[in-house]
Design an enzyme around this catalytic site. Structure first.
Site, mmCIF file in Angstrom:
data_model
loop_
_atom_site.group_PDB
_atom_site.id
_atom_site.type_symbol
_atom_site.label_atom_id
_atom_site.label_comp_id
_atom_site.label_asym_id
_atom_site.label_seq_id
_atom_site.Cartn_x
_atom_site.Cartn_y
_atom_site.Cartn_z
ATOM 1 N N GLU A 6 0.791 -1.415 0.161
ATOM 2 C CA GLU A 6 -0.098 -0.091 -0.285
ATOM 3 C C GLU A 6 0.470 0.592 -0.540
ATOM 4 O O GLU A 6 0.708 2.010 0.649
ATOM 5 C CB GLU A 6 -0.758 0.038 1.238
ATOM 6 C CG GLU A 6 -2.027 -0.610 0.733
ATOM 7 C CD GLU A 6 -3.088 -0.856 2.628
ATOM 8 O OE1 GLU A 6 -3.834 -1.388 2.342
ATOM 9 O OE2 GLU A 6 -2.876 -0.178 3.171
ATOM 10 N N GLU A 66 -6.099 -7.422 -1.026
ATOM 11 C CA GLU A 66 -7.216 -7.325 0.322
ATOM 12 C C GLU A 66 -8.815 -6.343 0.003
ATOM 13 O O GLU A 66 -8.410 -5.720 -0.757
ATOM 14 C CB GLU A 66 -5.805 -6.283 0.885
ATOM 15 C CG GLU A 66 -4.475 -6.491 1.391
ATOM 16 C CD GLU A 66 -4.071 -5.744 2.912
ATOM 17 O OE1 GLU A 66 -5.188 -4.868 3.810
ATOM 18 O OE2 GLU A 66 -2.879 -5.736 2.244
#
Length: 658
Positions: A156, A313
């Protein structure tokens, strides 16, 4: 059809299924139960070692791979692929103690200290030295391991450290500006530094937009956003090149965050730097939560160029970071997962496999919850694994383009929401999302596409709040309309060029001639005021004082209240077989639906769904497969499209042949 791009086995189509796996958080005896339960659930892939730097390198230059070797071997023995992370997302305490100069600095000059995660500067040469050393060590160790199927760069990128105002960032920002503008005079012109005595005479005088007494220079702010996205992209490339030097045939990815207001990374620009696109998505609370998921997944699919991508995710149930964290209702786990598949995902993965006992995310749901395998949640996880096996033929299928496109432009997102504008209530993504919902409500499929997409393939192109319009884009949109395309744009579009400098002569600037209208002054609305239109609709937040300048313009709706009473509110200019329409106020999904019905009919566009399913069912298509997603909490009769399975359960998903 080609197999999933990261699948390095026999090429048989398969939808991958799995999660982040953190065995280093658990005693060794737990691992055997983990893989046994993974096989029960149908798990085929895990992302491993994402936050394991401190465990892999417990001291400077001292590596401990024993536990990771064992985990890799165990997963391989059980037929589970590994998307192996480079573990660079959060530096260990020994590194930040020895080199506090790698820590980010906020705009007020405060150091961002360790204790959370992502406490590193994207432009720090010291951090990069240590991080790339770790990447080389991991790549060298596992380059030939049979479980390795993909590399997972960092994690991320930019989630918590995209904007760094340190001296490292200042030096890198100056270098980026020199590359962009070449001369200091060109920069002064671009930033309009004659205003407020800001003119620069040397590059070393330039700083990031740190805390200022009042509104920082808008050109400086916009370029710092561009630079910050580019700095993270450059770091991604640095890790990628190390990995490719060891394993040129192992694909490299990193998890984007196309969701909600995560706007600071230009993922459309990043997509070319990875071998396949991956995304993390978490639903936001609200009445249109699932529709936002669809919007984001749709955009990811088009960032990926229509090719399959990886859902890295999402959550099985509640998250831990919202003010109130609600568990998902029955059916939502499967619906959310298959919505991503409908828009091109060939992998469905969660954070995380086993719910943590401690740490900041211990109340974040997982595939194997605190309650254990004897739980409704785990049974839902197993059921989803079975459903994904049934849908294996979908794998590898590209997204089927729609006839309508919604243009999504990061530059306009960044620039339209800067300070010192006519209103600070404008939200770029919200307007784009409203159009998406309105299209779904009216039964139309639509693609949410980056601005770089070839728009000529679409019958209708909607470009909401297209604030930044360089001359080349104006020419491109004019050519699209002249070629028979139907363009729809909105308030605060066409206003500035790529330097955030206003197109003179009246708004909407670069689009003024194409639209056949002219606006001398904006008319934003206070929070408590509404604009009433003569077609019964009500606008909020914004209005425009429009003058029609071309007799070919047709006024589709006018204002009947306020200072703009009697002026056009919605216009359409016919250009041969094409047209250019303008909507000058925020109407929300319901109001836009009325406008869309009219504009679609004029463009010769018919809905993709029968009337009785519009507003209740979303339609998505991949190759020969049509996905029908129930947007409601009640069963829906879909016999008109699916005679063999005529009822779609509440929050259910049906997959039928196209």
């Amino acid at each position: 059809m080609s197999s999933t791009p990261w699948l390095r086995r026999d090429g048989t189509p398969r939808l991958e299924y799995g999660a982040d796996y953190n065995p280093d958080q658990w005693p060794r005896e737990v691992w055997d139960d983990d893989v046994r339960r993974m096989r029960e659930a149908g798990v085929t892939i895990v992302s491993l070692a994402i936050f394991s730097w401190a465990r892999i390198e417990p001291a400077d230059g001292s590596f401990d791979f024993g536990w990771l070797d064992e985990a890799m071997d165990l997963l391989h023995a059980n037929g589970i692929l590994v998307d192996l992370a480079t573990a660079t997302a959060s530096p260990p305490p020994w590194l930040t103690l020895a080199h506090p100069e790698i820590l980010p600095v906020d705009k007020q000059g405060n150091t961002i200290w360790p204790g959370g995660r992502q406490h590193w500067r994207p432009t720090s040469p010291v951090f990069r030295t240590y991080a790339l050393r770790l990447v080389r060590a991991i790549a060298s160790r596992y380059q030939d391991h049979p479980a390795l199927t993909a590399w997972h760069v960092n994690n991320e990128l930019g989630c918590h450290n995209v904007f760094d105002y340190s001296d490292d960032a200042a030096r890198a920002f100056r270098a980026w500006l020199q590359d962009r503008y070449k001369t200091i005079d060109a920069l002064n012109d671009a930033w309009a530094t004659a205003f407020w005595s800001q003119r620069y005479t040397a590059w070393d005088e330039i700083l990031p937009p740190r805390q200022a007494a009042t509104h920082p220079n808008p050109g400086q702010q916009l370029d710092f956003k561009r630079f910050s996205s580019d700095a993270l992209k450059d770091y991604l490339i640095a890790e990628r090149e190390v990995l490719r030097s060891f394993t040129p045939d192992v694909p490299v990815t990193t998890n984007f965050m196309v969701m909600g207001e995560s706007k600071n990374m230009d993922y459309a620009d990043w997509a070319a730097e990875v071998d396949f696109v991956s995304n993390d998505h978490y639903r936001q609370p609200g009445p249109r939560s699932a529709d936002e998921l669809s919007f984001s997944a749709n955009l990811v699919g088009n960032i990926a160029g229509g090719r399959p991508w990886f859902l890295m995710e999402h959550s099985t149930s509640a998250v831990n970071w919202q003010p109130i964290n609600l568990a998902k209702r029955p059916g939502e786990l499967e619906r959310d997962s298959l919505l991503h598949v409908a828009h091109g995902a060939d992998a469905v993965c969660f954070f995380q496999w086993r719910q943590s006992r401690g740490g900041a995310e211990k109340y974040h749901s997982s595939m194997l919850p605190h309650a254990g395998a004897d739980s409704a949640l785990f049974r839902s996880v197993v059921a989803l694994g079975d459903r994904l096996k049934e849908l294996a033929p979908v794998a590898g299928s590209p997204r089927t383009p729609a006839r309508v496109a919604i243009v999504f432009d990061w530059q306009s997102w960044w620039a339209s929401e800067l300070d010192s504008h006519p209103t600070n209530r404008l939200r770029y993504r919200r307007e784009a999302f409203d159009w998406y919902v309105a299209l779904m409500d009216q039964g139309f499929r639509a693609d949410v596409v980056p601005l770089s997409t070839d728009l000529s393939a679409y019958d209708v192109v909607i470009a909401p709040v297209l604030y930044v319009v360089p001359a080349s884009l104006s020419t491109r949109l004019s050519a699209y309309v002249a070629g028979g395309g139907h363009l729809v744009t909105t308030y605060f579009s066409g206003i500035v060029d790529e330097r955030d400098q206003v197109w003179l002569g009246g708004y909407p600037g670069a689009l003024r001639d194409l639209l056949g209208i002219r606006i001398e002054e904006f008319a934003p609305l206070p929070d408590n005021e509404r604009a009433h239109l003569d077609n019964g609709l009500t606008g909020t937040m914004w209005t425009d004082r429009i003058d029609v300048t071309d007799p070919a313009v047709e006024v589709l709706a006018s204002y009947k209240s306020g200072d703009v009473a009697g002026r056009p509110a919605v216009t359409r200019r016919a250009v041969g077989n094409g047209s250019a329409a303008y909507v000058s106020t925020r109407l929300g999904p319901e109001g836009l639906g009325v406008i869309l019905t009219d504009l679609a009919e004029r463009a010769g566009l018919t809905p993709d769904l029968p009337a009785d399913l519009r507003g209740r069912v979303e339609l998505a298509q991949r190759g020969d497969f049509r996905f029908l997603i129930n947007r409601t909490d009640d069963p829906v009769d879909i016999s008109a499209l699916s005679p063999s399975a005529p009822t779609l359960a509440a929050r259910g998903v049906a997959v039928i042949s196209a």
